[in-house]
Design an enzyme around this catalytic site. Sequence first.
Site, PDB file in Angstrom:
ATOM      1  N   LYS A   1       0.844  -1.208   0.000  1.00 40.18           N
ATOM      2  CA  LYS A   1       0.000   0.000   0.000  1.00 40.18           C
ATOM      3  C   LYS A   1       0.873   1.248   0.000  1.00 40.18           C
ATOM      4  O   LYS A   1       0.623   2.197  -0.746  1.00 40.18           O
ATOM      5  CB  LYS A   1      -0.890  -0.003   1.249  1.00 40.18           C
ATOM      6  CG  LYS A   1      -1.568   1.326   1.537  1.00 40.18           C
ATOM      7  CD  LYS A   1      -2.444   1.261   2.761  1.00 40.18           C
ATOM      8  CE  LYS A   1      -1.746   1.565   4.052  1.00 40.18           C
ATOM      9  NZ  LYS A   1      -1.405   2.971   4.269  1.00 40.18           N
ATOM     10  N   ASN A   2       1.893   1.259   0.845  1.00 39.11           N
ATOM     11  CA  ASN A   2       2.681   2.487   1.000  1.00 39.11           C
ATOM     12  C   ASN A   2       3.585   2.792  -0.192  1.00 39.11           C
ATOM     13  O   ASN A   2       4.188   3.861  -0.256  1.00 39.11           O
ATOM     14  CB  ASN A   2       3.507   2.425   2.303  1.00 39.11           C
ATOM     15  CG  ASN A   2       2.620   2.573   3.524  1.00 39.11           C
ATOM     16  OD1 ASN A   2       1.415   2.779   3.401  1.00 39.11           O
ATOM     17  ND2 ASN A   2       3.217   2.458   4.698  1.00 39.11           N
TER      18      ASN A   2
ATOM     19  N   ARG B   1      -5.904   9.347   4.199  1.00 41.69           N
ATOM     20  CA  ARG B   1      -5.034  10.199   5.016  1.00 41.69           C
ATOM     21  C   ARG B   1      -3.783  10.639   4.245  1.00 41.69           C
ATOM     22  O   ARG B   1      -3.288  11.740   4.413  1.00 41.69           O
ATOM     23  CB  ARG B   1      -4.650   9.405   6.283  1.00 41.69           C
ATOM     24  CG  ARG B   1      -3.793  10.116   7.248  1.00 41.69           C
ATOM     25  CD  ARG B   1      -4.389  11.397   7.752  1.00 41.69           C
ATOM     26  NE  ARG B   1      -5.754  11.248   8.232  1.00 41.69           N
ATOM     27  CZ  ARG B   1      -6.560  12.269   8.453  1.00 41.69           C
ATOM     28  NH1 ARG B   1      -6.169  13.501   8.211  1.00 41.69           N
ATOM     29  NH2 ARG B   1      -7.779  12.066   8.905  1.00 41.69           N
TER      30      ARG B   1
ATOM     31  N   CYS C   1      -5.286  12.747  12.863  1.00 43.39           N
ATOM     32  CA  CYS C   1      -5.876  11.457  12.541  1.00 43.39           C
ATOM     33  C   CYS C   1      -5.768  10.565  13.744  1.00 43.39           C
ATOM     34  O   CYS C   1      -5.347  10.988  14.810  1.00 43.39           O
ATOM     35  CB  CYS C   1      -5.196  10.831  11.336  1.00 43.39           C
ATOM     36  SG  CYS C   1      -3.621  10.101  11.733  1.00 43.39           S
TER      37      CYS C   1
ATOM     38  N   ARG D   1      -1.104  15.240  12.370  1.00 46.19           N
ATOM     39  CA  ARG D   1      -0.301  14.862  11.188  1.00 46.19           C
ATOM     40  C   ARG D   1       0.182  16.152  10.525  1.00 46.19           C
ATOM     41  O   ARG D   1      -0.332  16.566   9.494  1.00 46.19           O
ATOM     42  CB  ARG D   1      -1.129  14.039  10.200  1.00 46.19           C
ATOM     43  CG  ARG D   1      -1.518  12.649  10.667  1.00 46.19           C
ATOM     44  CD  ARG D   1      -0.381  11.721  10.986  1.00 46.19           C
ATOM     45  NE  ARG D   1       0.186  11.037   9.841  1.00 46.19           N
ATOM     46  CZ  ARG D   1      -0.157   9.824   9.425  1.00 46.19           C
ATOM     47  NH1 ARG D   1      -1.093   9.152  10.051  1.00 46.19           N
ATOM     48  NH2 ARG D   1       0.448   9.269   8.390  1.00 46.19           N
ATOM     49  N   PRO D   2       1.174  16.823  11.125  1.00 45.14           N
ATOM     50  CA  PRO D   2       1.661  18.075  10.530  1.00 45.14           C
ATOM     51  C   PRO D   2       2.312  17.838   9.169  1.00 45.14           C
ATOM     52  O   PRO D   2       2.785  16.735   8.886  1.00 45.14           O
ATOM     53  CB  PRO D   2       2.691  18.580  11.550  1.00 45.14           C
ATOM     54  CG  PRO D   2       3.054  17.418  12.393  1.00 45.14           C
ATOM     55  CD  PRO D   2       1.925  16.438  12.317  1.00 45.14           C
ATOM     56  N   ILE D   3       2.318  18.879   8.329  1.00 41.35           N
ATOM     57  CA  ILE D   3       2.979  18.755   7.020  1.00 41.35           C
ATOM     58  C   ILE D   3       4.014  19.865   6.851  1.00 41.35           C
ATOM     59  O   ILE D   3       4.358  20.241   5.733  1.00 41.35           O
ATOM     60  CB  ILE D   3       1.954  18.762   5.855  1.00 41.35           C
ATOM     61  CG1 ILE D   3       1.031  20.000   5.943  1.00 41.35           C
ATOM     62  CG2 ILE D   3       1.144  17.497   5.816  1.00 41.35           C
ATOM     63  CD1 ILE D   3       0.253  20.238   4.664  1.00 41.35           C
ATOM     64  N   ASP D   4       4.484  20.415   8.000  1.00 42.42           N
ATOM     65  CA  ASP D   4       5.444  21.522   7.936  1.00 42.42           C
ATOM     66  C   ASP D   4       6.687  21.167   7.123  1.00 42.42           C
ATOM     67  O   ASP D   4       7.199  21.993   6.358  1.00 42.42           O
ATOM     68  CB  ASP D   4       5.833  21.964   9.361  1.00 42.42           C
ATOM     69  CG  ASP D   4       6.288  20.799  10.222  1.00 42.42           C
ATOM     70  OD1 ASP D   4       5.617  19.741  10.188  1.00 42.42           O
ATOM     71  OD2 ASP D   4       7.306  20.917  10.918  1.00 42.42           O
TER      72      ASP D   4
ATOM     73  N   ASP E   1       4.971   0.757  12.109  1.00 37.26           N
ATOM     74  CA  ASP E   1       3.787   0.082  11.575  1.00 37.26           C
ATOM     75  C   ASP E   1       3.626  -1.346  12.087  1.00 37.26           C
ATOM     76  O   ASP E   1       2.552  -1.929  11.917  1.00 37.26           O
ATOM     77  CB  ASP E   1       3.828   0.079  10.037  1.00 37.26           C
ATOM     78  CG  ASP E   1       3.413   1.425   9.467  1.00 37.26           C
ATOM     79  OD1 ASP E   1       2.957   2.288  10.236  1.00 37.26           O
ATOM     80  OD2 ASP E   1       3.555   1.615   8.244  1.00 37.26           O
TER      81      ASP E   1
ATOM     82  N   ILE F   1       7.808   7.348  16.856  1.00 36.11           N
ATOM     83  CA  ILE F   1       7.464   8.003  15.579  1.00 36.11           C
ATOM     84  C   ILE F   1       6.154   8.784  15.696  1.00 36.11           C
ATOM     85  O   ILE F   1       6.081   9.932  15.278  1.00 36.11           O
ATOM     86  CB  ILE F   1       7.363   6.968  14.427  1.00 36.11           C
ATOM     87  CG1 ILE F   1       8.638   6.116  14.359  1.00 36.11           C
ATOM     88  CG2 ILE F   1       7.102   7.665  13.093  1.00 36.11           C
ATOM     89  CD1 ILE F   1       9.905   6.846  14.018  1.00 36.11           C
TER      90      ILE F   1
ATOM     91  N   ARG G   1      -8.231  -0.754   4.762  1.00 39.42           N
ATOM     92  CA  ARG G   1      -7.323   0.206   4.118  1.00 39.42           C
ATOM     93  C   ARG G   1      -5.991  -0.449   3.764  1.00 39.42           C
ATOM     94  O   ARG G   1      -5.286   0.025   2.869  1.00 39.42           O
ATOM     95  CB  ARG G   1      -7.049   1.396   5.050  1.00 39.42           C
ATOM     96  CG  ARG G   1      -8.210   2.344   5.205  1.00 39.42           C
ATOM     97  CD  ARG G   1      -7.810   3.516   6.093  1.00 39.42           C
ATOM     98  NE  ARG G   1      -6.459   3.933   5.777  1.00 39.42           N
ATOM     99  CZ  ARG G   1      -5.497   4.168   6.664  1.00 39.42           C
ATOM    100  NH1 ARG G   1      -5.730   4.051   7.953  1.00 39.42           N
ATOM    101  NH2 ARG G   1      -4.295   4.526   6.290  1.00 39.42           N
TER     102      ARG G   1
END
Length: 418
Positions: free
Chosen positions: A22-23, A92, A116, A121-124, A306, A328, A398
């Site tokens: 998936k990833n 997500r 989430c 879930r920052p995206i900085d 994971d 993480i 998912r």
Amino acid sequence: MQKLIIDGGVPLEGEILLHGAKNSALPILAGTLLCHGETILKNCPRLTDVFAACRILTHLGGRCAIQEHAVTVSVPELRSDTIPENLMQEMRSSIIFLGAVLGRAGTCHVSYPGGCELGPRPIDMHLEALRQMGAVFTISGGQLEAAAPKGLHGAEIHLPFPSVGATENVMLAAVLAKGRTTLHNAAREPEICDLAGFLRSCGANLSGDGEGTIVIEGVKVLHGCTYAIMPDRIAGITYLSAGAITGGTICLRGTSGEPMQNVLPVLRQAGCRIYEETDCVHLMAPRRLKAVPFLQTMPHPGFPTDVQAILMAMFSVADGVTVFEENIFENRYRHVDALVKMGAKIRVSGRIAVVRGVRFLSGASVTATDLRGGAAMVLAGLAAQGTTEIRQIAHIDRGYEAIEQTFQKLGASIRREN
Ligand code: UD1
């Protein structure tokens, strides 16, 4: 709303064919936006997140045809640079489309990803890296507008943390940017190498993936290709651990042990006998699993976050104490309550979880909290005495193809009910 019903206690025996990752599939599907011509992705897993990525591609003007495990994509023309909020919420990881849309269109409009189930879930890091490549962002009312008024250009970028998503966004934005991008402290996960392999097959010029510094020379155009997605190492570990927790014997086909080298030694330490061949991994469980004293999640090649929940289920029935440290994500112990309800002895304090192995778990009614937490509950249910009912299994779908069918083939008593 569907649920899984498991009558536990059956040792799992038999063969499983591992599906694609998936990833890898998600960033590679985003990458197809950059290609002129048709792309055929083989070994693409049939997962709800993958279908959501295909809906985003279709919304943007792409054509996506899914046939068994092959997805054919072509995006002759970008019809829109906007990913609407409902599609962003469906998956997500949809922020991974930002670098690709920006790379193709020069602009991109998405809703800002909220928190989430794993915490904020920052995206900085994504935004700062893309800024250095010439992007400007306007954020208001939960909307993110991105533009590269003079086009994207190469840059020397240092990530403060090897974020998987930020690394992928930079790779996707840089392959068609003007000049050279050097990304320091890049994530080194195998799925990053898979994305790089795909982009190279389309004519991109990039090197250093898997080694921490990725160098990308922008090219003028990418073409389509046929590419096989790597096996899903996290699903692979889940299936092997299901064999381990039930005292079974599993043959996992469609992968070598290579992508799982940061976890297989832990399973061996727990007493499992594991034999690796070029296209399969065999696992034989011991009579009783042994605890492994300390497991600390770290960026690749460390122990992956994971599989933390999955191995926590496994060690909840091992002989001895296992201490987990989650480094993480802030909020990745939400499966613990369900495991405790099933009889596990687990104490959480901040980022530490102490698991004291018990001899037996008992079936219970529980609710999946997130993808891997839900998978941990399935494993616990397979091992437990009595019946386990798991609700909110959309989380599990998912990341695992028809999980009940996979385990039914191994002899488990598990079914899906509406
Ligand atoms: C990806 C994986 C996910 C895996 C994770 C870590 C996909 C689709 N998902 O998620 O399964 O658990 O890698 O291996 O591939 N962070 C920031 N700012 C940023 C970006 C990240 O603070 O701009 C933080 C996150 O909040 C998190 C940590 O960095 O605490 C790791 O995140 P990241 O590596 O980016 O994970 P994802 O790409 O979201």
